[in-house]
Design a protein around this motif. Structure first.
Motif, PDB file in Angstrom:
ATOM      1  N   SER A 238      -5.486   3.772   1.023  1.00 39.21           N
ATOM      2  CA  SER A 238      -5.313   3.316   2.173  1.00 39.21           C
ATOM      3  C   SER A 238      -6.500   2.512   2.902  1.00 39.21           C
ATOM      4  CB  SER A 238      -4.469   4.317   2.947  1.00 39.21           C
ATOM      5  OG  SER A 238      -5.356   5.391   3.437  1.00 39.21           O
ATOM      6  N   ARG A 239      -7.613   3.061   2.852  1.00 40.18           N
ATOM      7  CA  ARG A 239      -8.565   2.513   3.332  1.00 40.18           C
ATOM      8  C   ARG A 239      -9.172   1.189   2.586  1.00 40.18           C
ATOM      9  NH1 ARG A 239      -9.314   3.485   8.279  1.00 40.18           N
ATOM     10  NH2 ARG A 239     -11.497   3.073   7.991  1.00 40.18           N
ATOM     11  N   VAL A 240      -9.089   1.253   1.656  1.00 38.90           N
ATOM     12  CA  VAL A 240      -9.631   0.143   0.872  1.00 38.90           C
ATOM     13  C   VAL A 240      -8.483  -1.083   1.080  1.00 38.90           C
ATOM     14  CG1 VAL A 240      -9.634  -1.155  -1.437  1.00 38.90           C
ATOM     15  CG2 VAL A 240     -10.645   1.107  -1.246  1.00 38.90           C
TER      16      VAL A 240
ATOM     17  N   VAL B 229       0.742  -1.226  -0.215  1.00 33.95           N
ATOM     18  CA  VAL B 229      -0.065   0.027   0.089  1.00 33.95           C
ATOM     19  C   VAL B 229       0.835   1.217  -0.086  1.00 33.95           C
ATOM     20  CG1 VAL B 229      -1.776   1.304   1.417  1.00 33.95           C
ATOM     21  CG2 VAL B 229      -1.950  -1.199   1.119  1.00 33.95           C
ATOM     22  N   SER B 230       1.803   0.967   0.845  1.00 32.33           N
ATOM     23  CA  SER B 230       2.887   2.467   0.732  1.00 32.33           C
ATOM     24  C   SER B 230       3.529   2.640  -0.355  1.00 32.33           C
ATOM     25  CB  SER B 230       3.929   2.240   1.977  1.00 32.33           C
ATOM     26  OG  SER B 230       3.262   2.044   3.204  1.00 32.33           O
TER      27      SER B 230
ATOM     28  N   PHE C  30       2.208   1.758  -3.397  1.00 31.06           N
ATOM     29  CA  PHE C  30       1.125   1.876  -4.638  1.00 31.06           C
ATOM     30  C   PHE C  30       1.066   3.648  -4.104  1.00 31.06           C
ATOM     31  CE2 PHE C  30      -0.326  -2.193  -4.554  1.00 31.06           C
ATOM     32  CZ  PHE C  30       0.548  -2.897  -5.978  1.00 31.06           C
ATOM     33  N   ILE C  31       0.780   4.134  -3.067  1.00 32.63           N
ATOM     34  CA  ILE C  31       0.713   5.319  -2.752  1.00 32.63           C
ATOM     35  C   ILE C  31       1.860   6.205  -3.151  1.00 32.63           C
ATOM     36  CG2 ILE C  31       0.551   7.201  -0.872  1.00 32.63           C
ATOM     37  CD1 ILE C  31      -1.155   5.103   0.846  1.00 32.63           C
ATOM     38  N   SER C  32       3.068   5.809  -3.154  1.00 29.33           N
ATOM     39  CA  SER C  32       4.013   6.638  -3.854  1.00 29.33           C
ATOM     40  C   SER C  32       3.896   6.626  -5.213  1.00 29.33           C
ATOM     41  CB  SER C  32       5.531   5.891  -3.014  1.00 29.33           C
ATOM     42  OG  SER C  32       5.646   5.887  -1.702  1.00 29.33           O
ATOM     43  N   LEU C  33       3.530   5.376  -5.698  1.00 35.27           N
ATOM     44  CA  LEU C  33       3.359   5.212  -7.177  1.00 35.27           C
ATOM     45  C   LEU C  33       2.452   6.600  -7.644  1.00 35.27           C
ATOM     46  CD1 LEU C  33       2.795   2.384  -9.488  1.00 35.27           C
ATOM     47  CD2 LEU C  33       1.425   4.453  -9.781  1.00 35.27           C
ATOM     48  N   VAL C  34       1.183   6.793  -6.734  1.00 28.86           N
ATOM     49  CA  VAL C  34       0.494   7.732  -7.201  1.00 28.86           C
ATOM     50  C   VAL C  34       0.939   9.254  -7.246  1.00 28.86           C
ATOM     51  CG1 VAL C  34      -1.712   8.786  -6.634  1.00 28.86           C
ATOM     52  CG2 VAL C  34      -1.664   6.487  -6.387  1.00 28.86           C
ATOM     53  N   LYS C  35       1.677   9.237  -6.252  1.00 27.77           N
ATOM     54  CA  LYS C  35       2.385  10.904  -6.158  1.00 27.77           C
ATOM     55  C   LYS C  35       3.608  11.080  -7.262  1.00 27.77           C
ATOM     56  CE  LYS C  35       3.044   9.849  -1.783  1.00 27.77           C
ATOM     57  NZ  LYS C  35       3.328   9.979  -0.244  1.00 27.77           N
ATOM     58  N   ASP C  36       4.012   9.640  -7.452  1.00 27.55           N
ATOM     59  CA  ASP C  36       5.260   9.911  -8.370  1.00 27.55           C
ATOM     60  C   ASP C  36       4.695  10.246  -9.704  1.00 27.55           C
ATOM     61  OD1 ASP C  36       7.094   9.378  -6.273  1.00 27.55           O
ATOM     62  OD2 ASP C  36       7.402   7.264  -6.885  1.00 27.55           O
ATOM     63  N   THR C  37       3.499  10.075 -10.213  1.00 30.05           N
ATOM     64  CA  THR C  37       3.064  10.443 -11.381  1.00 30.05           C
ATOM     65  C   THR C  37       3.265  11.928 -11.717  1.00 30.05           C
ATOM     66  OG1 THR C  37       0.670  10.961 -10.394  1.00 30.05           O
ATOM     67  CG2 THR C  37       1.161   8.582 -11.369  1.00 30.05           C
ATOM     68  N   SER C  38       3.402  12.833 -10.518  1.00 31.25           N
ATOM     69  CA  SER C  38       3.595  13.976 -10.880  1.00 31.25           C
ATOM     70  C   SER C  38       5.004  14.268 -11.506  1.00 31.25           C
ATOM     71  CB  SER C  38       3.409  14.895  -9.435  1.00 31.25           C
ATOM     72  OG  SER C  38       4.447  14.239  -8.516  1.00 31.25           O
TER      73      SER C  38
ATOM     74  N   CYS D 192      -5.136   8.967  -2.298  1.00 27.54           N
ATOM     75  CA  CYS D 192      -4.284   8.252  -1.420  1.00 27.54           C
ATOM     76  C   CYS D 192      -4.920   7.622  -0.379  1.00 27.54           C
ATOM     77  CB  CYS D 192      -2.835   9.116  -1.120  1.00 27.54           C
ATOM     78  SG  CYS D 192      -1.787   9.467  -2.392  1.00 27.54           S
ATOM     79  N   TYR D 193      -5.569   8.350   0.541  1.00 30.73           N
ATOM     80  CA  TYR D 193      -6.547   8.161   1.620  1.00 30.73           C
ATOM     81  C   TYR D 193      -7.253   6.942   1.352  1.00 30.73           C
ATOM     82  CZ  TYR D 193      -8.995   8.029   6.134  1.00 30.73           C
ATOM     83  OH  TYR D 193      -9.652   7.928   7.184  1.00 30.73           O
TER      84      TYR D 193
END
Length: 217
Positions: free
Chosen positions: A206-208, A151-152, A154-162, A202-203
């Motif tokens: 993490s909840r899913v 999860v950590s 994948f969250i980093s992946l979402v932010k890294d799209t920037s 991202c939140y």
């Protein structure tokens, strides 16, 4: 207040939402593909297949120690020199999948190592082949241990799209830059709203993941 109302006009918000759609699209495809490739690579590394596992491990270690931005540059500017031209979207997905697959491979390998070795021995003693034991006994236990790290990642992946802003991918940050490029007073409002959008995505992820982890446990 007039600056906020102008910055958050429906035209600007709609433009940002389109960028958020690109961010989510690139993220979802990258997550799915990197999860598949990362799982395969992680199992290969753990299985210690002669020569092959060593080569895969060497490549994974190289990729994990490269900056993601360098991979994005290479896929967009370097590969065309080899005759492999890609759109900004395809280049971003390719770079993210390559990088995240290497990171996930190590998570998978560590997760499998965390499963008691007696599980494999017991499965083999009961007549299962190595790969049957891996699929039905080891991986289900390992995945539950991997979820927090995955999860950590994948969250980093979402932010890294920037980071793909640098190759003109029309994602969220790129569109925010276009908006405040027209009026520098919009810079702070744009950063505030894109931060809120990233947080929501991202939140939610993490909840899913937490719900999935409870179900697996």
């Amino acid at each position: 207040m007039s600056i906020l109302s102008d910055a958050y006009s429906w035209i600007n918000l709609r433009y940002l939402l389109l960028g958020l759609g690109v961010t989510i699209y690139v993220s979802l495809i990258s997550i799915v593909l990197s999860a598949i490739f990362g799982l395969i690579l992680g199992i290969i590394r753990y299985s210690k297949i002669p020569v092959f596992s060593t080569i895969i491990g060497f490549i994974v270690d190289i990729i994990r120690n490269l900056p993601l931005l360098l991979l994005i540059f290479f896929t967009f500017f370097g590969l065309p020199e080899l005759g492999l031209r890609q759109s900004p979207t395809s280049a971003a997905i390719t770079a993210l999948v390559v990088f995240e697959s290497a990171m996930i491979a190590e998570i998978v390998r560590s997760g499998i190592l965390a499963v008691d070795s007696g599980q494999m021995e017991g499965a083999r003693a009961n007549g299962l082949t190595y790969w049957q034991a891996m699929r039905h006994i080891i991986l289900p236990q390992a995945i539950s241990k991997m979820i927090p790290a995955l999860v950590s990642q994948f969250i980093s992946l979402v932010k890294d799209t920037s980071l793909a802003t640098i190759i003109v991918l029309p994602e969220l940050l790129y569109r925010a830059q276009i908006i405040y490029g027209q009026d520098s007073r919009y810079m702070l409002p744009m950063y505030v709203i894109i931060a809120a959008m990233y947080f929501v995505v991202c939140y939610s992820l993490s909840r899913v993941a937490k719900r999935l982890e409870k179900q697996l446990n």
